[in-house]
Design an enzyme around this catalytic site. Structure first.
Site, PDB file in Angstrom:
ATOM      1  N   ARG A 167      35.242   9.405   9.063  1.00 31.83           N
ATOM      2  CA  ARG A 167      35.987   9.683   7.825  1.00 31.83           C
ATOM      3  C   ARG A 167      36.460   8.396   7.159  1.00 31.83           C
ATOM      4  O   ARG A 167      36.625   8.351   5.937  1.00 31.83           O
ATOM      5  CB  ARG A 167      37.153  10.634   8.083  1.00 31.83           C
ATOM      6  CG  ARG A 167      37.752  11.199   6.799  1.00 31.83           C
ATOM      7  CD  ARG A 167      38.826  12.230   7.066  1.00 31.83           C
ATOM      8  NE  ARG A 167      38.331  13.579   7.123  1.00 31.83           N
ATOM      9  CZ  ARG A 167      38.374  14.444   6.098  1.00 31.83           C
ATOM     10  NH1 ARG A 167      38.853  14.060   4.923  1.00 31.83           N
ATOM     11  NH2 ARG A 167      37.943  15.673   6.236  1.00 31.83           N
ATOM     12  N   GLU A 211      47.482  15.753   3.498  1.00 32.32           N
ATOM     13  CA  GLU A 211      47.103  14.367   3.772  1.00 32.32           C
ATOM     14  C   GLU A 211      47.017  13.462   2.542  1.00 32.32           C
ATOM     15  O   GLU A 211      47.427  12.288   2.614  1.00 32.32           O
ATOM     16  CB  GLU A 211      45.762  14.345   4.519  1.00 32.32           C
ATOM     17  CG  GLU A 211      45.845  14.905   5.918  1.00 32.32           C
ATOM     18  CD  GLU A 211      44.467  15.081   6.540  1.00 32.32           C
ATOM     19  OE1 GLU A 211      44.209  14.444   7.563  1.00 32.32           O
ATOM     20  OE2 GLU A 211      43.662  15.852   5.974  1.00 32.32           O
TER      21      GLU A 211
END
Length: 787
Positions: free
Chosen positions: A328, A731
């Site tokens: 990621r 997030e």
């Protein structure tokens, strides 16, 4: 007889209490502030409860030659001491399929604090004292503690990944200008208010109930079953709430749950394991720290033509989630920018430190910090305002819109969002004023930066993109709601309850949200990747609509009207020309033998990913945002204050603006802390020295921006069919804190008249800021001498 009233007012005349898109308080907020909210350590202790303490290794890398536990067993109050020989199943608590993380170390210690055994005693104090009596003899082995040391042997903890778009090598060779550098990004401790904790209660036969503070109940269920060698169906995991998680309770709870369950089944008594904060720090994984090597090619206007980046990460002794985390990081190393030609590679390195793990943003923040450093370097090289270089390189809407992982950006709103924030924050005028201030002040220097965020929403592990829910309606009209997500303070339960209230058009007070449990909703995904509301809200909506369809069909037949004449309203159920109270419709349906229970399910559409090729659509959509930060730095000491922050963030059509704004504020502060005051430090023996609030500094009230302005983007619903067109907000806001790092960099750059990029690494502690100032002055002097 049911209450009936003629319909003489419009159906929408009254709005339900707790409707979606309303700002409603967190369902447990009053209990949080009053102390009434029950956490695991607040549960009344069962009779005969045993307290468990872990015995920890005092070496970073060593072979265990002998372990004498006689004194431990003989200590007052000790009931049991368990080691690897007492495990009936497999000595493994590793995440995913790698099985490389033992519950207890056997003959090999791989980090300082590695659990060796567990002691169970009548009191917590007795267990703690007994654990210190173990005598362990070691044979020291070479320990690799940091990225530099790990690069030399080149040991990987998990397979790396490479993303490619176009021909980066050719683009770099052909670019009019190139530059290269290395960026260091520190890790971060989760510092949840509630430590890791598990309470296991043995049942009949193989059964065991585990109360545990975890974001992933199903994984804990599988790990406990794995360790005890029993079917997963014999293990029930329950989570009412957590006192924070931030990713630290996605896989790290496995150890504590498995250990408590092992003691409970071995002794036949309930067992609780709650480590001291110091032990929690030492035992559990952190945010990965990175070293990023970058090379960028660009033209004289600052347009990026090609990039090559290598992300080396300290992963720890076991894989945990390091593979997906470093993946990621690559997914977000573009942030909002079109690179044209790109090569990005991960290097997940094995070290003799605790295995690093998930942390809010899951590698994405580290990737974005690298992207912003590259843009900042280009801005200094071309002599431009970094904001202008950022805007020049933004993804387009009809072209220049393909990411390095070959997903087309179809929902790009970063351009108008930044334009709105730039105007609202008065960025240009303030920038001129700051330059004037710096010119008149020899020691205090101000800095200003605007940084954007583009964050992909979905698990990159495709199977996790699914959710389930369970709804019961009782004959008095009350509604029982359960879903697979976990509540850790973010307000997930409140949002899902709003979704259900909206479907039935009943006030939210009618809905009772119950503890997440594997006994009600099985095979749950972790509450992570910002997907909690997306998948669980949709699953609950699916269950509610199934029940509504049954009730509509029943009501139409029972009252002799067409199904199209039945509608749920805030004032009751409209049945033809009359209103029937919701509870009366439910009671009548029960008398008519209609099922009042339904499960719901949702899986995220459109996503697919081929890791071997580095291509696909890993994300359903993107969440966007931007922040402007202003700071003042004392160049004599390196100390600084954050004067003002302005944030504009994209939540789509927010389910609950009050909760979302709270997430934006909290996420920003946590991101700011990671990049400024929070510093992890291991000594030469591999001992974590920043292991308590006295040595590890999260932001305090005095560190918050003096002026803190936060707005949610308006009139920007999600283009994808998410729950009520909302967007995830867990997030993405953390990365808004990058603006503070770059504002500090801007202030530091003023000591060299903004001619050189400061290359300020993170965390930008006052010490690091001061050292960067000194280094920058030396570089500037060298340039002048060379000239």
């Amino acid at each position: 007889m049911p209450d009936r009233n003629p319909i003489d007012i419009p159906a929408a005349a009254r709005r339900i209490d707790g409707a979606v898109h309303d700002s409603r308080r967190h369902e447990s907020a009053h209990k949080h502030v009053s102390g009434e909210a029950l956490y695991i350590d607040d549960i009344a202790e069962p009779a005969g409860l045993l307290h468990v303490q872990l015995g920890l290794a005092s070496r970073a890398h060593a072979r265990v030659l002998s372990m004498d536990l006689a004194a431990v067993r003989a200590a007052p109050g000790v009931v049991a001491v368990l080691t690897t020989v007492d495990i009936p199943g497999v000595n493994d608590i590793g995440a995913g399929q790698r099985h490389d993380e033992p519950l207890f170390a056997t003959d090999l210690v791989q980090y300082h604090g590695h659990p060796l055994f567990a002691v169970a005693a009548e009191t917590r104090d007795q267990a703690r004292r007994a654990a210190q009596l173990a005598r362990v003899e070691y044979e020291a082995l070479p320990a690799v503690l940091d990225i530099a040391g790990a690069r030399d042997p080149g040991t990987l903890v998990t397979p790396p990944m490479t993303l490619r778009l176009g021909d980066a090598e050719a683009a770099l060779k052909a670019a009019p200008r190139t530059l290269s550098g290395r960026l260091t990004i520190g890790g971060q401790e989760h510092f949840y208010l509630e430590s890791q904790i598990a309470l296991a209660i043995p049942g009949e036969d193989e059964d065991v109930l585990v109360h545990v503070s975890t974001q992933h109940p199903s994984e804990v269920q599988h790990i406990v079953a794995h360790v005890l060698d029993i079917p997963a169906g014999a293990v029930t995991v329950e989570v009412r709430r957590m006192g924070g998680g931030f990713g630290g309770k996605e896989t790290q709870a496995n150890l504590f749950a498995a250990c408590a369950a092992l003691v409970a089944k071995k002794t036949g008594r309930a067992a609780k394991l709650r480590p001291d904060r110091d032990d929690d720090f030492r035992i559990t994984g952190k945010r990965h720290d990175f070293e990023v090597d970058y090379q960028v090619g660009f033209d004289d206007q600052g347009r990026i033509l090609g990039t090559d980046m290598l992300f080396a990460a300290r992963c720890g002794f076991a894989a945990d989630l390091s593979g997906p985390v470093t993946d990621r990081a690559l997914f977000h190393a573009d942030n909002c920018y079109f690179y044209g030609n790109a090569r990005m590679a991960s290097l997940p390195l094995k070290t003799n430190t605790v295995s690093n793990t998930a942390f809010r943003g899951f590698g994405g923040p580290q990737g974005m910090v690298a992207a912003e450093r590259v843009v900042e370097e280009v801005a200094f090289a071309t002599g431009q305002d970094p904001l202008d270089v950022r805007k020049l390189n933004f993804y387009g809407t009809t072209d220049r819109n393909v990411t390095p992982y070959h997903q087309t950006v179809e929902d790009n709103i970063i351009g108008p969002l930044v334009e709105e924030l730039e105007a609202w924050s008065d960025y240009r005028t303030r920038r001129q004023a700051i330059r004037a201030f710096n010119g008149a002040n020899p020691y205090l220097k101000k800095g200003l930066a605007l940084t954007p965020v583009k964050f992909g929403i979905s698990f990159t592990f495709t199977p996790y993109n699914q959710g389930g829910a369970l709804i019961h309606i009782y004959t008095d009209g009350s509604i029982h709601l359960n879903h697979g997500g976990t509540e850790m303070g973010q307000g997930l339960n409140t949002k899902v309850a709003q979704v259900v209230a909206d479907e039935f058009q009943v006030d939210i007070g009618r809905i009772r949200i119950t503890a997440t449990t594997t006994g009600k909703v099985p095979n749950t995904s972790a509450t992570a990747a910002s997907s909690g509301s997306d998948i669980n809200g949709k699953a609950a909506q699916n269950a509610a609509r199934a029940l509504k369809a049954r009730l509509v069909e029943f009501a139409a037949g029972h009252w002799g009207v067409d199904a199209s004449a039945v509608a749920f309203t805030a004032d009751g159920v409209a049945v033809g020309g009359q209103l029937v109270a919701f509870k009366d419709v439910v009671k009548a349906a029960y008398m008519g033998r209609i099922s009042l229970s339904a499960t719901g399910y949702y899986k995220t559409p459109k996503i697919h990913w081929d890791r071997a090729k580095g291509q696909g659509r890993p994300f359903l959509y993107y969440a966007y945002g931007a922040a402007v930060a202003e700071v003042t730095v004392d160049t004599l000491t390196g100390e600084y204050v954050v004067d003002r922050v302005d944030i504009l963030h994209d939540c789509g059509d927010s389910l609950n603006p009050a909760l979302d704004k709270g997430q934006v504020e909290g996420g920003f502060i946590q991101g700011m802390g990671w990049l400024t005051t929070e510093e992890l430090w291991w000594d030469a023996q591999g001992r974590l020295r920043t292991h308590a609030p006295s040595t590890y500094k999260i932001p305090a009230c005095g560190d918050r921006p003096r002026q803190f302005n936060v707005r949610l983007m308006r009139n920007s619903p999600n283009v994808e069919d998410t729950i009520h067109r909302s967007k995830a907000v867990g997030e993405p806001p953390l990365m808004l804190g990058i603006a503070v790092l770059h504002a500090l960099s801007d202030a530091v750059a003023s000591v060299a008249d903004h001619r050189l990029c400061p290359q300020l690494d993170a965390p930008a502690t006052p010490e690091r800021v001061l050292m960067t100032i000194d280094r920058l002055r030396a570089r500037a002097a060298g340039c002048e001498d060379g000239a």
